[in-house]
Design an enzyme around this catalytic site. Sequence first.
Site, PDB file in Angstrom:
ATOM      1  N   ILE A 133       9.360   6.420   6.168  1.00 54.19           N
ATOM      2  CA  ILE A 133      10.606   6.992   5.649  1.00 54.19           C
ATOM      3  C   ILE A 133      10.330   8.288   4.903  1.00 54.19           C
ATOM      4  O   ILE A 133      11.058   9.277   5.057  1.00 54.19           O
ATOM      5  CB  ILE A 133      11.340   5.966   4.760  1.00 54.19           C
ATOM      6  CG1 ILE A 133      11.728   4.741   5.577  1.00 54.19           C
ATOM      7  CG2 ILE A 133      12.589   6.595   4.135  1.00 54.19           C
ATOM      8  CD1 ILE A 133      12.324   3.602   4.758  1.00 54.19           C
ATOM      9  N   ARG A 155      13.325   1.008  -4.119  1.00 60.01           N
ATOM     10  CA  ARG A 155      13.697  -0.172  -4.892  1.00 60.01           C
ATOM     11  C   ARG A 155      13.961   0.265  -6.331  1.00 60.01           C
ATOM     12  O   ARG A 155      13.229   1.090  -6.894  1.00 60.01           O
ATOM     13  CB  ARG A 155      12.588  -1.233  -4.870  1.00 60.01           C
ATOM     14  CG  ARG A 155      12.450  -1.988  -3.553  1.00 60.01           C
ATOM     15  CD  ARG A 155      13.635  -2.890  -3.280  1.00 60.01           C
ATOM     16  NE  ARG A 155      13.453  -3.742  -2.112  1.00 60.01           N
ATOM     17  CZ  ARG A 155      13.869  -3.448  -0.894  1.00 60.01           C
ATOM     18  NH1 ARG A 155      14.483  -2.280  -0.684  1.00 60.01           N
ATOM     19  NH2 ARG A 155      13.686  -4.288   0.118  1.00 60.01           N
ATOM     20  N   THR A 180      15.734   5.786  -2.911  1.00 63.10           N
ATOM     21  CA  THR A 180      16.303   4.895  -1.889  1.00 63.10           C
ATOM     22  C   THR A 180      15.338   3.762  -1.573  1.00 63.10           C
ATOM     23  O   THR A 180      15.476   3.093  -0.550  1.00 63.10           O
ATOM     24  CB  THR A 180      16.616   5.675  -0.593  1.00 63.10           C
ATOM     25  OG1 THR A 180      15.434   6.354  -0.155  1.00 63.10           O
ATOM     26  CG2 THR A 180      17.733   6.683  -0.807  1.00 63.10           C
ATOM     27  N   GLU A 198      20.807  -5.161  -9.508  1.00 67.50           N
ATOM     28  CA  GLU A 198      21.870  -4.933  -8.532  1.00 67.50           C
ATOM     29  C   GLU A 198      22.801  -6.133  -8.482  1.00 67.50           C
ATOM     30  O   GLU A 198      22.327  -7.265  -8.392  1.00 67.50           O
ATOM     31  CB  GLU A 198      21.275  -4.672  -7.151  1.00 67.50           C
ATOM     32  CG  GLU A 198      20.475  -3.374  -7.098  1.00 67.50           C
ATOM     33  CD  GLU A 198      19.920  -3.059  -5.709  1.00 67.50           C
ATOM     34  OE1 GLU A 198      20.211  -3.818  -4.750  1.00 67.50           O
ATOM     35  OE2 GLU A 198      19.197  -2.057  -5.585  1.00 67.50           O
ATOM     36  N   HIS A 214      23.193   0.294  -2.226  1.00 70.93           N
ATOM     37  CA  HIS A 214      22.066  -0.161  -1.398  1.00 70.93           C
ATOM     38  C   HIS A 214      22.454  -0.142   0.087  1.00 70.93           C
ATOM     39  O   HIS A 214      22.383  -1.163   0.784  1.00 70.93           O
ATOM     40  CB  HIS A 214      21.624  -1.563  -1.814  1.00 70.93           C
ATOM     41  CG  HIS A 214      20.184  -1.851  -1.482  1.00 70.93           C
ATOM     42  ND1 HIS A 214      19.362  -2.617  -2.270  1.00 70.93           N
ATOM     43  CD2 HIS A 214      19.415  -1.476  -0.424  1.00 70.93           C
ATOM     44  CE1 HIS A 214      18.165  -2.718  -1.731  1.00 70.93           C
ATOM     45  NE2 HIS A 214      18.171  -2.025  -0.604  1.00 70.93           N
ATOM     46  N   GLY A 241       4.898   7.072   3.691  1.00 70.66           N
ATOM     47  CA  GLY A 241       5.116   6.156   4.799  1.00 70.66           C
ATOM     48  C   GLY A 241       6.098   6.743   5.789  1.00 70.66           C
ATOM     49  O   GLY A 241       6.422   7.936   5.752  1.00 70.66           O
TER      50      GLY A 241
END
Length: 333
Positions: free
Chosen positions: A164, A241, A239, A270, A289, A162
């Site tokens: 990123i 999930r 980076t 988290e 995060h 994608g």
Amino acid sequence: MEPMAKQRRPEVFVTRQIADTAIAHLAMRASVELWEAELPPPEDELAKRLATVDGILSMVTDRLDAAALANAPNLRVISNLAVGVDNIDLAAATKRGIAVGHTPGVLTETTADLAFALLMATARRVVEADRYVRGGRWQAWGPRILLGRDVWGATLGIIGWGAIGQAVARRAAGFGMRVLFTSRRPPASAVVGMRVELDELLRSADFVSIHVALTDQTRHLIGERELALMKRGAILINTARGPIVDQRALADALASGHLGGVGLDVTEVEPIDASDPLLSIPNVVITPHIGSASHATRAKMAEIAVDSILAVFEGRMPPFCANPEVKLAARRV
């Protein structure tokens, strides 16, 4: 003749503090309830607000499942300050005529910066070296102190092609890296990389960086089997999930010496528990995060999130809608 009743201002709950300019923009058109605490609103507080508001500007920490939405009779729009919407039950929202906005695109380069920063930090053991100095262990230069791994000319495997993932590939090109990537469908163009199957990528890459969304299909996509396929000494970066990686299997692969390091901006739970074994392993870099955490990017995300809410109040779809098939509620405020 009876005077016309004053039209009610829509009510919006903003679940954390965001850019002041975005709040001011929203407050011009709606009554805003802002959760000002550092920690996210507890479940009972979130439910209390959902019972009355017309819109919610949410964060990835806010769980908006079917049960929560069933108790939100006036809710018309959810605007998530994130690219991912795995904290929201999209099917339930769509069924109830609730549009779900999110903030893709604007955080692409900022998140790619952090992914590459984690890659560099783990490759050259930057955090370990900093602790080494601060702990008073640096006595003299030595030829074998904190040897790391070369990034220049290494092979980078990118899971997910994608925006990123492609941005990370562009950064890798500047380091002369060979780029492999996985994609569900052949990309229109891939000047800086070669598409391969996941197993081949894992076997070939010196560094593996994860850039897929969290879905039922990608949960624990990287587990014991996949980690074993990776090269001995390879480094994993995530980076995306946390639950995409089986964290227990990851700790085992590090403790055994099979992996050379890990850079995580996300964890399976988290915040990560203070007793988690990952925290006791030297070459593990974990950030809280912060992939999109630059001043400019977070301000732009807040602006887009507010625009999504106002669009729905005006009878329009959000500029970036995660459930474009939704039939907006007919009522207008």
